[in-house]
Design an enzyme around this catalytic site. Structure first.
Site, PDB file in Angstrom:
ATOM      1  N   ARG A 151       0.696  -0.610  -0.310  1.00  0.00           N
ATOM      2  CA  ARG A 151      -0.086   0.003  -0.386  1.00  0.00           C
ATOM      3  C   ARG A 151       1.062   1.539   0.270  1.00  0.00           C
ATOM      4  O   ARG A 151       0.698   2.398  -0.638  1.00  0.00           O
ATOM      5  CB  ARG A 151      -1.060  -0.169   1.391  1.00  0.00           C
ATOM      6  CG  ARG A 151      -2.552  -0.774   1.185  1.00  0.00           C
ATOM      7  CD  ARG A 151      -3.072  -0.396   2.391  1.00  0.00           C
ATOM      8  NE  ARG A 151      -4.381  -0.601   2.331  1.00  0.00           N
ATOM      9  CZ  ARG A 151      -5.204  -0.960   3.067  1.00  0.00           C
ATOM     10  NH1 ARG A 151      -4.697  -1.129   3.705  1.00  0.00           N
ATOM     11  NH2 ARG A 151      -6.405  -1.321   2.173  1.00  0.00           N
ATOM     12  N   GLY A 206     -12.297  -3.481   2.258  1.00  0.00           N
ATOM     13  CA  GLY A 206     -13.801  -3.157   2.376  1.00  0.00           C
ATOM     14  C   GLY A 206     -14.611  -2.185   1.181  1.00  0.00           C
ATOM     15  O   GLY A 206     -15.631  -2.066   0.747  1.00  0.00           O
ATOM     16  N   GLY A 236      -5.922  -7.020   1.706  1.00  0.00           N
ATOM     17  CA  GLY A 236      -5.102  -6.293   2.419  1.00  0.00           C
ATOM     18  C   GLY A 236      -3.911  -8.532   2.350  1.00  0.00           C
ATOM     19  O   GLY A 236      -3.389  -8.445   1.614  1.00  0.00           O
TER      20      GLY A 236
HETATM   21  C1  3PG Z   1      -8.673  -1.544   5.645  1.00  0.00           C
HETATM   22  O1  3PG Z   1      -7.522  -1.676   5.849  1.00  0.00           O
HETATM   23  O2  3PG Z   1      -9.083  -2.143   4.802  1.00  0.00           O
HETATM   24  C2  3PG Z   1      -8.738   0.180   5.339  1.00  0.00           C
HETATM   25  O3  3PG Z   1      -7.733   0.952   5.873  1.00  0.00           O
HETATM   26  C3  3PG Z   1     -10.144   0.803   6.159  1.00  0.00           C
HETATM   27  O4  3PG Z   1      -9.491   0.584   7.360  1.00  0.00           O
HETATM   28  P1  3PG Z   1     -10.696   0.203   8.690  1.00  0.00           P
HETATM   29  O5  3PG Z   1     -11.408  -1.106   8.327  1.00  0.00           O
HETATM   30  O6  3PG Z   1     -10.283  -0.281  10.463  1.00  0.00           O
HETATM   31  O7  3PG Z   1     -11.435   1.349   8.620  1.00  0.00           O
END
Ligand code: 3PG
Length: 402
Positions: free
Chosen positions: A39, A381, A358
């Site tokens: 990232r 997400g 990720g």
């Molecule tokens: C992720 O890793 O999907 C984003 O950085 C968002 O993180 P979060 O789900 O903690 O808001």
């Protein structure tokens, strides 16, 4: 969807660019490892471009979920260090993410210099999209650039609120995300195959329903399969499955296109995740004795890999999100790595391949073929919500009305 982009800015010389990035990557013993920094790498070209234009770059990110408290393990120092290594240039670490001292530090930067703020989520105002926090943050830049696609599904101050105070633009990475995912959304060439795995079962059940309508096949793996097997009266042992997941799986089984959903024919199970006890269970042969109480499902089996490979080979559009097993353990990584290699090998040819999330990115990096995929999304997400058809809160303020 058309977004306001950096191309509209004629001169950035001497301007402080507040660059919202999503550097939410795993940090282990105070370090970002080389196969988990993807990232950060993805934003490096944007920072280089801004530096070349003479901008003073102020990078803002969150890390983890510290919920408004200062948590030592979530400080952004390891991110600043990794960014500095990748840029081959110093990155000034600013001790706070708002306030007078932070503001002074951004003004002290030379043209082409880079700084990184402390974790935005150390302040409650970030996730609450608090107007006072948004205003305080906006004082750290003259221009705002959003390069954090992975956080665009969160209506946070650094994603939404700040755009009310500064001229705001989408960075090139954000634009490429929207273009690639829009191609999949608007005109997916058939056969359209979706591969979904991972562990956030309750998060993904909604998108599976959407994909069953949009795609030709939805191939499942990872912990996502457990509620379906449980609903079919299999014993799934210790494989995670909440009541909510089970209910959602039962709902999906009533979906008019449920036949498009493909579950594994065989799986790898083990006792207490111990690779020495791994064994393949063929569901056609042992339909109701999938696991014993102390065992869990940890990968898809060889017959399933072959069957899924058949769908992937003929696909014209592929979307992949989530590993198909516990790929961090070599014994349980075969399904994820084999499917990852196949998807990467099919991409950039007759097939348009998109992967995101990720763990998916880390798995692809381990195959050595991450560059072969047409688009590796920095969103997990966010990518799923985009593909579900939602207007992400972070994109809305950057839109140009068509
Ligand atoms: C992720 O890793 O999907 C984003 O950085 C968002 O993180 P979060 O789900 O903690 O808001």
């Amino acid at each position: 969807m058309k977004l306001r982009t950096l191309d509209e800015l004629t001169s950035l010389k001497g301007k402080r660019v507040l660059l919202r990035a999503d550097f939410n990557v795993p940090v282990t013993r105070g370090k970002v490892s080389a196969d988990e920094d993807w990232r950060i790498r993805k934003v490096v070209p944007t920072i280089e471009r801004l530096r070349k234009a003479g901008a003073r770059v102020v990078v803002a990110t969150h890390l983890g979920r510290p919920e408004g408290k200062k948590v030592a393990s979530f400080k952004t120092d390891p991110l600043a260090k990794r960014l500095s290594e990748l840029l081959h240039a110093p990155v000034v670490k600013i001790a706070d993410c708002v306030g007078e001292a932070a503001e002074d530090a951004t003004r002290a930067l030379g043209n082409g210099h880079v700084a990184m703020l402390e974790n935005l989520r150390f302040k409650k105002g970030e996730e609450a999209n608090d107007p006072a926090f948004s205003e305080a943050l906006s004082r750290l830049g003259d221009v705002f650039v959003n390069e954090a696609f992975g956080t665009c599904h969160r209506a946070a101050a650094s994603i939404v609120g700040v755009t009310r105070h500064l001229p705001s633009y989408a960075g090139p990475l954000l634009v490429s995300e929207v273009e690639a995912l829009s191609r999949v959304m608007d005109a997916p060439e058939s056969p359209y195959v979706v591969v979904m795995g991972g562990s956030k079962v309750s998060d993904k059940i909604g998108i599976i329903s959407q994909m069953l309508s949009a795609a030709d096949r939805v191939l499942l793996g990872g912990a996502l399969i457990a509620p379906f097997f449980k609903a079919q009266s299999h014993c799934i042992g210790l494989t995670p499955c909440t009541d909510e997941d089970l209910e959602a799986a039962r709902e999906l089984m009533k979906h008019p296109y449920y036949k498009k959903l493909i579950l594994p024919h065989d799986v790898v199970i083990a006792d207490s995740k111990d690779p020495r006890t791994a064994q393949v269970v063929d569901l056609q042969e042992e339909p109701f004795d999938l696991c014993r109480d102390h065992e869990s499902i940890l990968d898809i089996g060889p017959k399933t890999i072959t069957a899924y490979a058949g769908y992937i080979r003929t696909a014209k559009t592929i979307v992949w999100n989530g590993p198909l097993g516990l790929f961090e353990v070599p014994k349980f990584s075969h399904g994820t790595l084999a499917i990852g290699r196949l998807i990467a090998a099919r991409s950039k040819g007759k097939t348009f391949g998109v992967a995101g999330g990720g763990e998916t990115a880390v798995a692809l990096t381990r195959t050595g073929l991450a560059d072969c995929i047409d688009h590796l999304s920095t969103g997990g997400g966010a990518m799923l919500e985009f593909l579900e058809g939602a207007m992400l809160p972070g994109l809305q303020p950057l839109r140009i009305d068509e």
